[in-house]
Design a protein around this motif. Sequence first.
Motif, PDB file in Angstrom:
ATOM      1  N   SER A  69     -32.663 -22.667   6.157  1.00  0.00           N
ATOM      2  CA  SER A  69     -32.127 -22.982   4.822  1.00  0.00           C
ATOM      3  C   SER A  69     -33.244 -23.000   3.778  1.00  0.00           C
ATOM      4  N   VAL A 100     -32.420 -26.086   9.475  1.00  0.00           N
ATOM      5  CA  VAL A 100     -33.112 -26.675   8.324  1.00  0.00           C
ATOM      6  C   VAL A 100     -34.195 -25.726   7.823  1.00  0.00           C
ATOM      7  N   SER A 101     -34.976 -25.168   8.768  1.00  0.00           N
ATOM      8  CA  SER A 101     -36.051 -24.229   8.399  1.00  0.00           C
ATOM      9  C   SER A 101     -35.488 -22.978   7.734  1.00  0.00           C
ATOM     10  N   ARG A 112     -29.668 -26.705  -0.045  1.00  0.00           N
ATOM     11  CA  ARG A 112     -29.935 -26.348   1.357  1.00  0.00           C
ATOM     12  C   ARG A 112     -28.913 -26.988   2.288  1.00  0.00           C
ATOM     13  N   ALA A 113     -28.477 -28.201   1.960  1.00  0.00           N
ATOM     14  CA  ALA A 113     -27.458 -28.863   2.786  1.00  0.00           C
ATOM     15  C   ALA A 113     -26.162 -28.054   2.774  1.00  0.00           C
ATOM     16  N   VAL A 170     -27.750 -32.677   8.713  1.00  0.00           N
ATOM     17  CA  VAL A 170     -27.256 -31.644   9.629  1.00  0.00           C
ATOM     18  C   VAL A 170     -26.235 -32.220  10.603  1.00  0.00           C
ATOM     19  N   ARG A 176     -29.587 -37.395  15.405  1.00  0.00           N
ATOM     20  CA  ARG A 176     -28.565 -36.428  14.976  1.00  0.00           C
ATOM     21  C   ARG A 176     -27.242 -36.625  15.704  1.00  0.00           C
ATOM     22  N   SER A 226     -31.959 -37.340   4.345  1.00  0.00           N
ATOM     23  CA  SER A 226     -32.836 -36.164   4.430  1.00  0.00           C
ATOM     24  C   SER A 226     -32.000 -35.009   4.974  1.00  0.00           C
ATOM     25  N   LEU A 227     -32.524 -33.794   4.864  1.00  0.00           N
ATOM     26  CA  LEU A 227     -31.809 -32.629   5.392  1.00  0.00           C
ATOM     27  C   LEU A 227     -31.598 -32.768   6.894  1.00  0.00           C
ATOM     28  N   SER A 228     -32.610 -33.290   7.579  1.00  0.00           N
ATOM     29  CA  SER A 228     -32.524 -33.458   9.026  1.00  0.00           C
ATOM     30  C   SER A 228     -31.379 -34.388   9.395  1.00  0.00           C
ATOM     31  N   THR A 270     -32.905 -29.253  -2.346  1.00  0.00           N
ATOM     32  CA  THR A 270     -32.626 -29.853  -1.036  1.00  0.00           C
ATOM     33  C   THR A 270     -31.131 -29.990  -0.816  1.00  0.00           C
ATOM     34  N   ILE A 280     -26.685 -24.948   4.865  1.00  0.00           N
ATOM     35  CA  ILE A 280     -26.634 -25.264   6.301  1.00  0.00           C
ATOM     36  C   ILE A 280     -25.182 -25.314   6.768  1.00  0.00           C
TER      37      ILE A 280
END
Length: 551
Positions: free
Chosen positions: A315, A312-313, A249-250, A88, A49, A83-85, A246, A253
């Motif tokens: 979202s 992430v969780s 969700r981004a 971020v 990250r 990915s979302l991770s 997904t 976030i």
Amino acid sequence: MSLSDVKLLFQFVGGLGMFLYGMNIMADGLQKAAGGRMKRMLGYITNNRLLGVLLGALITAIIQSSSATTVMVVGFVNAGILSLSQAVGVIMGANIGTTVTAWLVSMSEWGEVMKPEFFAPVLIGIGAFMLLFAKKERQKEIGSILVGFGVLFIGLSFMSGSIEPYKDAPVFAQIFTVLGSNPIFGILAGVVVTGIIQSSSASVGILQTLAMNGVVTWNSAVYITLGQNIGTCVTALLASAGAHKTAKRAAVIHLMFNVMGAVLFGIVMFIVFSLNGNWAASTINSTQISVFHTIFNVTNTLILFPFAGKLVSLSGKIVREKVQEPEETLEQKIMSHLDTRILENPSFAIETAKREVVRMGELSLDNVKLGENAVLTNNQESVDRIFAQEKTINFMEKALTEYLVKISNLSLMEEQSEQVKNLLYTVNDLERIGDHAENIAELAESKIQGDIQFSPMGQKDLETIFSYAVGSVENAVSARRNEDAESIRQVIKFEDLVDSTEEDLRDKHIARLANNECRASHGVIFLDIMGNLERVSDHAYNIAGYVKDEM
């Protein structure tokens, strides 16, 4: 409203337009100058990250828009590239990168030499001469950056000049007194203005222009700036409409990150201003806004960075899974990969198209392999799979062609235009490989229905030429994927082997026909299969040639 007031209003609107246009030209020039480096950035985005934060900041500094970066991130997540991770970190970095524009605006306060009206005209002049008379692409890119930089500052000067006559007007004092005394109003003002303009850089620039004329107080500037950071999320939220959950969700976030930071800083600064009323009501300058803007975004990232997983969780709880969400068709997945949001950056759009071209190549390769199995083992299941996959290949050919045409209409460097042209040619060649594989499947089906068996020698000959044809396509796809010279050399070798083997086997087979060692009807199928394999190899050779042209 007097004529002079209208004139100053027009001057402000024109200045804002030049500011936005200059920023756009400069960003376009920077993107072109970055060239291949932008492409390589995709490869660096991993689950680290911290690296994501740095890349997000760098990309935003280049394209001069955190909104554009976040919209691209939404596109990448929707396409399954990120990915979302991973997203971020890039989102956090984008907020830091957007502070660059604020520092550019505040330069006019750093002395007479840095004032827009001093050096902006000469920048535009030099840049224009470079654009008109330079021969090299790199020099033209630098010229574009200089023109954009100059126009940005001329626009800033226009905006500042239109406000100066009103700096002592009571209305400004009243507005900023209200916004400064009420954090909610101040934050909402920042959200609304940024949401309407769709650019936090522009709204911060307007605030800094007002600050240059000494009409903005510290407390109002802080709250408005916090609101501007929330307002910039509007663009990404709008962009996520119609995207996968997904991708939504981004965008969420991004909103949560800025809202949490604004609430935290808003509370702290409200307490500080309550303890020191004189400082709160004193005027702030443009450079001080840049300092606060930078401190806010860097500190917010440092505070929330360890809790990225929690974001992430959270979202996932806000954008929930549907109880019975229908599974995506392959066509839907392909279209989501070719996300138009990624067109915000030509380098990334080209790289995304390349990935899908490789995916199409893998499907075409698989069909050639299935054709080998169908012919040599009379396998009807392989025939059916070829027909099914050929529909997908045809769909990909249409979708990729349309996407690449959209990319070709963007502002591209000469090298990028060449890449797009080669990708269009590659898509056509891959579609033709799929067609020849389908022809082989039809011949295999005729062989199955007629219960035709080739002689052991004929079977062995087909195994040989199939292995060479498969090798040529395999290496062509590898060359497109990895852009390596060794794969290109292997394609050339296999193509030569296919040509020489096809000619040799054709002569041998005709001799067998003459000696009545096999039936003529069988021979037609045998020769047609070899002819299709020879064409498959030719198309693979073409693909390798396009990659070689780019190296």
